[in-house]
Design an enzyme around this catalytic site. Structure first.
Site, PDB file in Angstrom:
ATOM      1  N   LEU A 108       2.619  -3.422  -8.161  1.00 23.28           N
ATOM      2  CA  LEU A 108       2.605  -3.684  -6.729  1.00 23.28           C
ATOM      3  C   LEU A 108       4.035  -3.972  -6.313  1.00 23.28           C
ATOM      4  CD1 LEU A 108      -0.495  -6.075  -6.403  1.00 23.28           C
ATOM      5  CD2 LEU A 108      -0.418  -3.633  -5.844  1.00 23.28           C
ATOM      6  N   ASP A 109       4.439  -3.506  -5.131  1.00 27.96           N
ATOM      7  CA  ASP A 109       5.805  -3.774  -4.714  1.00 27.96           C
ATOM      8  C   ASP A 109       5.953  -5.229  -4.287  1.00 27.96           C
ATOM      9  OD1 ASP A 109       5.333  -4.105  -1.859  1.00 27.96           O
ATOM     10  OD2 ASP A 109       5.132  -1.939  -1.706  1.00 27.96           O
ATOM     11  N   ILE A 110       7.168  -5.648  -4.060  1.00 27.41           N
ATOM     12  CA  ILE A 110       7.468  -7.054  -3.827  1.00 27.41           C
ATOM     13  C   ILE A 110       6.759  -7.615  -2.593  1.00 27.41           C
ATOM     14  CG2 ILE A 110       9.551  -6.587  -2.465  1.00 27.41           C
ATOM     15  CD1 ILE A 110      10.854  -9.008  -3.920  1.00 27.41           C
ATOM     16  N   ASN A 111       6.454  -6.766  -1.622  1.00 26.40           N
ATOM     17  CA  ASN A 111       5.819  -7.209  -0.389  1.00 26.40           C
ATOM     18  C   ASN A 111       4.307  -7.008  -0.376  1.00 26.40           C
ATOM     19  OD1 ASN A 111       8.249  -8.005   0.968  1.00 26.40           O
ATOM     20  ND2 ASN A 111       8.736  -5.833   1.227  1.00 26.40           N
ATOM     21  N   THR A 112       3.726  -6.610  -1.503  1.00 24.53           N
ATOM     22  CA  THR A 112       2.284  -6.411  -1.597  1.00 24.53           C
ATOM     23  C   THR A 112       1.688  -7.507  -2.480  1.00 24.53           C
ATOM     24  OG1 THR A 112       2.525  -4.020  -1.344  1.00 24.53           O
ATOM     25  CG2 THR A 112       0.455  -4.816  -2.260  1.00 24.53           C
TER      26      THR A 112
END
Length: 300
Positions: A108-112
């Site tokens: 998951l990316d940092i903002n998810t």
């Protein structure tokens, strides 16, 4: 004891992922009993394996019970083991292991935020992530903008992104009034920022994104943001069965005292809510996965 594929044993032993090990073998970084290893080689307990000139401590399937942890990722954590920028990683707060290492299933990316699965079984991780398994991932997404039926139809029909065609296999309204609304959408793959890019292709801004399901595994209500829970053997075997792996029948390697300590560690975890709290938190999942489910009783 039967021999096993070299890359599988190295992955289980915590040297690296199975794909990494395949690349290292091809690059000539691994040897068996003094000769360079090749893809397809098998090893047993009597074999000596060297990686970059150092002896590797091998862990075989017969002595390594399969362990699986589900984790509720908060904002601002990265899905890497060591971050050069010093940012917190999803590995920082997992339960310690006596041998082997945790392997993250998908990223998951940092903002998810939301559901991540970790396992000590490299073969299980590899099969869950392989495109041929067609494991669906479900996300709760809060979008800003006016959504039309034409947009939803296009998102399920397919959109040409810079790295190829992409689409949701299912997308439906979940909740909300006014400019911000929650939708649940399902993908059968995990390309970088794919959910965000699909919505952005329709001129729609994504301001919250949370994964709530990975295949048969739901994010349970007792796993708060920033905390983890280890699956029991029955649950982990159900997950393994989804990708054609046999049930784990190895003896437990933890004593009752260690299991009690793990339970206390689970209960003492601190909820590290960043942006996911209160009214903004989302509940579970309406789209139904194929086959059996893990943790559905507690899904949010």
């Amino acid at each position: 004891m039967e021999s096993e594929k070299l890359q599988k044993v190295l992955a289980r032993s915590g040297v690296g992922s199975r794909r990494e090990m395949e690349r290292w073998i091809e690059a000539g970084r691994v040897s068996i009993n003094g000769r360079l290893a090749t893809l397809g080689d098998r090893v047993g307990e009597s074999d000596q394996v060297m990686v970059d000139g150092r002896a590797a401590k091998l862990i075989f399937a017969s002595e390594s019970p399969r362990r699986v942890v589900i984790y509720n990722k908060p904002l601002d954590e990265v899905c890497t083991r060591h971050d050069p920028e010093g940012r917190p990683t999803v590995f920082d707060n997992l339960p310690p292991l006596k041998q082997g290492r945790w392997i993250v299933v998908g990223r998951l990316d940092i903002n998810t935020t939301g559901l991540l699965i970790f396992t000590t079984d490299g073969e299980l991780a590899n099969r869950l992530m392989h495109p041929s398994a067609e494991i669906d991932r479900e996300y709760a997404v809060r979008v800003l903008g006016e959504i039309t039926e034409t947009m939803l139809e296009q998102l399920t029909k397919g959109v040409l992104l810079e790295d190829g065609m992409a689409r949701f296999t299912d997308v439906r309204f979940f909740d909300g009034e006014g400019a911000n609304k929650w939708y649940h959408c399902v993908l059968m793959e995990g390309r970088n920022r794919e959910v965000r890019r699909l919505w952005e292709s329709q001129g729609i801004q994504v301001n919250r994104l949370k994964r709530v399901r990975f295949g048969p595994v739901f994010l349970p209500s007792d796993v708060k943001v920033g905390t983890w829970r280890e699956l029991g053997r029955k649950e982990s075997n159900m997950l393994a069965a989804e990708v054609g792996l046999e049930a784990d029948k190895t003896p437990f390697d933890r004593t009752p005292a260690q299991l009690d300590a793990d339970e206390r560690r689970f209960r003492k975890q601190r909820v590290r809510q960043h942006a996911v709290a209160g009214k903004g938190d989302v509940r579970s999942v309406k789209a139904k996965p194929r086959g059996r489910t893990v943790g559905k009783r507690n899904a949010r």
